[in-house]
Design a protein around this motif. Structure first.
Motif, PDB file in Angstrom:
ATOM      1  N   SER A 166      -4.895   4.988   5.925  1.00 42.24           N
ATOM      2  CA  SER A 166      -3.224   4.620   5.778  1.00 42.24           C
ATOM      3  C   SER A 166      -2.532   5.795   5.524  1.00 42.24           C
ATOM      4  O   SER A 166      -1.162   6.351   4.891  1.00 42.24           O
ATOM      5  CB  SER A 166      -3.152   3.780   4.483  1.00 42.24           C
ATOM      6  OG  SER A 166      -3.684   4.160   3.637  1.00 42.24           O
ATOM      7  N   THR A 167      -3.270   6.874   5.059  1.00 41.33           N
ATOM      8  CA  THR A 167      -2.556   8.358   4.477  1.00 41.33           C
ATOM      9  C   THR A 167      -1.792   8.960   5.905  1.00 41.33           C
ATOM     10  O   THR A 167      -2.373   8.825   7.404  1.00 41.33           O
ATOM     11  CB  THR A 167      -3.625   8.844   4.146  1.00 41.33           C
ATOM     12  OG1 THR A 167      -4.352   8.970   4.602  1.00 41.33           O
ATOM     13  CG2 THR A 167      -4.125   7.701   3.260  1.00 41.33           C
ATOM     14  N   ARG A 168      -1.155  10.099   5.486  1.00 44.35           N
ATOM     15  CA  ARG A 168      -1.191  10.491   6.860  1.00 44.35           C
ATOM     16  C   ARG A 168      -0.838  12.262   5.808  1.00 44.35           C
ATOM     17  O   ARG A 168      -0.777  12.628   4.456  1.00 44.35           O
ATOM     18  CB  ARG A 168       0.511  10.114   6.920  1.00 44.35           C
ATOM     19  CG  ARG A 168       0.910   9.070   7.695  1.00 44.35           C
ATOM     20  CD  ARG A 168       0.073   9.371   8.762  1.00 44.35           C
ATOM     21  NE  ARG A 168      -0.229   8.153   9.938  1.00 44.35           N
ATOM     22  CZ  ARG A 168      -0.361   7.187  10.054  1.00 44.35           C
ATOM     23  NH1 ARG A 168      -1.657   7.330   8.779  1.00 44.35           N
ATOM     24  NH2 ARG A 168      -0.499   6.113  10.633  1.00 44.35           N
ATOM     25  N   ARG A 169      -1.227  13.119   6.624  1.00 42.51           N
ATOM     26  CA  ARG A 169      -0.299  14.772   6.273  1.00 42.51           C
ATOM     27  C   ARG A 169       0.661  14.949   6.857  1.00 42.51           C
ATOM     28  O   ARG A 169       0.978  14.962   7.523  1.00 42.51           O
ATOM     29  CB  ARG A 169      -1.887  15.472   6.447  1.00 42.51           C
ATOM     30  CG  ARG A 169      -1.644  16.866   5.893  1.00 42.51           C
ATOM     31  CD  ARG A 169      -3.119  17.265   5.954  1.00 42.51           C
ATOM     32  NE  ARG A 169      -2.977  18.538   7.185  1.00 42.51           N
ATOM     33  CZ  ARG A 169      -3.884  18.899   8.116  1.00 42.51           C
ATOM     34  NH1 ARG A 169      -4.793  19.304   6.541  1.00 42.51           N
ATOM     35  NH2 ARG A 169      -4.554  19.282   8.951  1.00 42.51           N
TER      36      ARG A 169
END
Length: 204
Positions: free
Chosen positions: A84-87
């Motif tokens: 669910s994370t984005r960079r």
């Protein structure tokens, strides 16, 4: 600023290699102070009145209220996964970097670090709507605190980490740059005292 052990010794290796190529013979770098000597000096410095005078400054970095960063899910939420994370990655072009170094810095009489911190503060304030931002800064840790020691050529990782809380009453870029510049320049001895107080002072 982030410095790795390799980054710390790279300039020395480059300089020594250049010297050997010019002279066509082996080169022995003049001996400088050891890490052990530096550590012993810091132990004494940790109990000094000069360092004790910094205590109020460092405590003040945590007195201002800073709102937590906004999140989509609580940490207990099952949806909080790595997937669910984005960079977010931001890079400056060569032209933007040149403008930042050669045009912006002289106009505001700032260093590149101060301009980058001002940009970070503006971006975070736009995202969070918070007027205060607390960050951890990392430095090289080779401040000239002791006249009898020279660690400029000592191989090793002397990195320091310390907090800095940024805020600005102004909303425009010029006001923010001025505020950030003043707060950054108020850091005593490039921040080395924070870690010494926290980890080495007897009454920390």
């Amino acid at each position: 600023n982030t410095f790795s052990p390799l980054f710390s010794i790279a300039p020395m290796l480059k300089s020594d290699t250049a010297t050997m190529l010019k002279t066509s013979r082996s080169y022995s770098r003049p001996k400088t102070s050891s890490s052990q000597q530096r550590g012993a000096a810091l132990e004494q410095y940790a109990q000094s009145p000069a360092l004790a005078a910094e205590r109020e400054y460092w405590l003040g970095q945590y007195e201002q209220r800073v709102e937590p960063l906004p999140v989509d899910y609580d940490f207990e939420d099952a949806r909080m996964t790595h997937r669910s994370t984005r960079r977010a990655l931001v890079r400056l072009t060569a032209a933007e970097t040149q403008a930042l170094l050669q045009q912006c810095a002289p106009v505001y009489r700032t260093t590149i670090n101060e301009l980058l911190l001002a940009g970070l503060y503006l971006g975070m304030r736009r995202w969070t709507s918070s007027g205060a931002l607390r960050i951890a800064l990392e430095g090289h840790g080779r401040e000239s605190l002791f006249e009898h020691l020279d660690t400029t050529q000592t191989v090793g990782w002397f990195t320091t980490v310390f907090p800095l809380t940024l805020s600005s009453r102004g909303t425009g870029a010029r006001d923010v740059i001025k505020s950030v510049k003043e707060q950054y320049r108020a850091i005593p001895n490039n921040g080395i005292g924070y870690g010494v107080l926290r980890h080495m002072a007897h009454d920390a």
